[in-house]
Design a protein around this motif. Structure first.
Motif, PDB file in Angstrom:
ATOM      1  N   PHE A   1       0.850  -1.183   0.000  1.00 55.08           N
ATOM      2  CA  PHE A   1       0.000   0.000   0.000  1.00 55.08           C
ATOM      3  C   PHE A   1       0.888   1.235   0.000  1.00 55.08           C
ATOM      4  CE2 PHE A   1      -2.461  -3.361   1.936  1.00 55.08           C
ATOM      5  CZ  PHE A   1      -3.717  -3.200   1.394  1.00 55.08           C
ATOM      6  N   ASP A   2       0.305   2.369  -0.327  1.00 56.09           N
ATOM      7  CA  ASP A   2       1.035   3.624  -0.223  1.00 56.09           C
ATOM      8  C   ASP A   2       1.131   3.969   1.270  1.00 56.09           C
ATOM      9  OD1 ASP A   2       2.094   6.175  -0.368  1.00 56.09           O
ATOM     10  OD2 ASP A   2       0.419   7.039  -1.482  1.00 56.09           O
TER      11      ASP A   2
ATOM     12  N   PRO B   1       3.918   5.073  -3.097  1.00 59.58           N
ATOM     13  CA  PRO B   1       2.991   5.089  -4.230  1.00 59.58           C
ATOM     14  C   PRO B   1       3.502   4.411  -5.511  1.00 59.58           C
ATOM     15  CG  PRO B   1       4.111   7.184  -4.079  1.00 59.58           C
ATOM     16  CD  PRO B   1       4.569   6.356  -2.889  1.00 59.58           C
ATOM     17  N   GLN B   2       4.691   3.818  -5.497  1.00 61.06           N
ATOM     18  CA  GLN B   2       5.277   3.278  -6.726  1.00 61.06           C
ATOM     19  C   GLN B   2       4.462   2.161  -7.372  1.00 61.06           C
ATOM     20  OE1 GLN B   2       6.614   3.763  -3.737  1.00 61.06           O
ATOM     21  NE2 GLN B   2       8.761   3.272  -3.680  1.00 61.06           N
TER      22      GLN B   2
ATOM     23  N   LYS C   1       0.857  -0.288  -7.736  1.00 61.76           N
ATOM     24  CA  LYS C   1      -0.599  -0.318  -7.598  1.00 61.76           C
ATOM     25  C   LYS C   1      -1.069  -1.758  -7.787  1.00 61.76           C
ATOM     26  CE  LYS C   1      -0.978   4.235  -7.583  1.00 61.76           C
ATOM     27  NZ  LYS C   1      -0.657   4.819  -6.335  1.00 61.76           N
ATOM     28  N   PHE C   2      -2.211  -2.065  -7.212  1.00 62.57           N
ATOM     29  CA  PHE C   2      -2.818  -3.375  -7.397  1.00 62.57           C
ATOM     30  C   PHE C   2      -3.440  -3.454  -8.788  1.00 62.57           C
ATOM     31  CE2 PHE C   2      -3.173  -2.723  -2.744  1.00 62.57           C
ATOM     32  CZ  PHE C   2      -2.403  -3.798  -2.341  1.00 62.57           C
ATOM     33  N   THR C   3      -3.447  -4.644  -9.366  1.00 62.24           N
ATOM     34  CA  THR C   3      -4.153  -4.885 -10.626  1.00 62.24           C
ATOM     35  C   THR C   3      -4.991  -6.146 -10.477  1.00 62.24           C
ATOM     36  OG1 THR C   3      -2.585  -6.392 -11.717  1.00 62.24           O
ATOM     37  CG2 THR C   3      -2.132  -4.000 -11.894  1.00 62.24           C
TER      38      THR C   3
ATOM     39  N   ASP D   1     -14.363   0.213  -6.700  1.00 63.73           N
ATOM     40  CA  ASP D   1     -14.515   0.627  -8.090  1.00 63.73           C
ATOM     41  C   ASP D   1     -15.680  -0.122  -8.733  1.00 63.73           C
ATOM     42  OD1 ASP D   1     -14.304   1.198 -10.790  1.00 63.73           O
ATOM     43  OD2 ASP D   1     -12.179   0.674 -10.945  1.00 63.73           O
TER      44      ASP D   1
ATOM     45  N   LYS E   1     -13.398  -4.870  -7.104  1.00 61.46           N
ATOM     46  CA  LYS E   1     -12.196  -4.205  -6.620  1.00 61.46           C
ATOM     47  C   LYS E   1     -12.605  -3.378  -5.416  1.00 61.46           C
ATOM     48  CE  LYS E   1      -9.128  -2.855  -9.625  1.00 61.46           C
ATOM     49  NZ  LYS E   1      -8.314  -2.097 -10.588  1.00 61.46           N
TER      50      LYS E   1
ATOM     51  N   GLY F   1      -8.224  -0.950  -3.870  1.00 59.38           N
ATOM     52  CA  GLY F   1      -7.757  -1.378  -5.186  1.00 59.38           C
ATOM     53  C   GLY F   1      -7.444  -2.863  -5.273  1.00 59.38           C
TER      54      GLY F   1
END
Length: 168
Positions: A15-16, A75-76, A78-80, A107, A117, A121
């Motif tokens: 996570f960020d 923040p580098q 992200k989840f997909t 989302d 999601k 995320g």
């Protein structure tokens, strides 16, 4: 899990800054769940990660016997949807519960055929426990009917409709 026994494979979620918030949210959704050890950034870690001393670095938590680590790594990444967690449900009520809880604030555009999601995320598949058995049935007509019915469901899955499709 036995004291001092380490799970062979543990899922790490990057996570960020929301690791603790996410872990506490997931623990609130599942009955058999708990927060474990929380580590914090110290002076040395700040130099590399630019996190203030004392800021949460990791949160260990357990959901239904599965151990996870939530990391505040920045923040580098992200989840997909390439990675998701499957929640096998024994009833429509259970499926509805997990769908409602995990999709809250998530989302809505990512909700399709039992996939969602969440607000962090992270992708989840909320499915009937029998789904894999039905779509892998040796009778191709049965499995195709189930797959066709499932693909027509725009959001959460309906167990009754899937079973009806399976039975013909």
């Amino acid at each position: 899990m036995e004291k001092n026994k380490v799970q062979k494979i543990t899922t790490n979620l990057w996570f960020d800054t929301q690791a603790e918030e996410a872990a506490r949210f997931y623990v609130s959704v599942f009955d058999n769940a708990k927060i474990g050890r929380i580590t914090r950034y110290g002076k040395e870690k700040y130099e590399k990660h630019e996190r203030a001393e004392g800021h949460v670095m990791t949160v260990e938590f357990t959901l239904e016997g599965n151990e996870f680590v939530a990391l505040n790594g920045g923040p580098q990444f992200k989840f997909t949807e390439a990675i998701s967690f499957i929640v096998n449900c024994d009833s429509q009520e259970e499926l509805d519960y997990y769908w409602e809880k995990l999709s809250e604030g998530g989302d809505e555009d990512a909700q399709v055929c039992g996939w969602l999601k969440d607000k962090f995320g992270v992708s989840w598949q909320i499915i009937p426990a029998d789904l894999t058995r039905m779509i892998s049935d040796p009778d191709p007509e049965k499995s195709e009917r189930v797959m066709k019915a499932m693909l027509q469901m725009k959001k959460k899955l309906d167990i009754k409709i899937l079973k009806q499709a399976f039975e013909g």
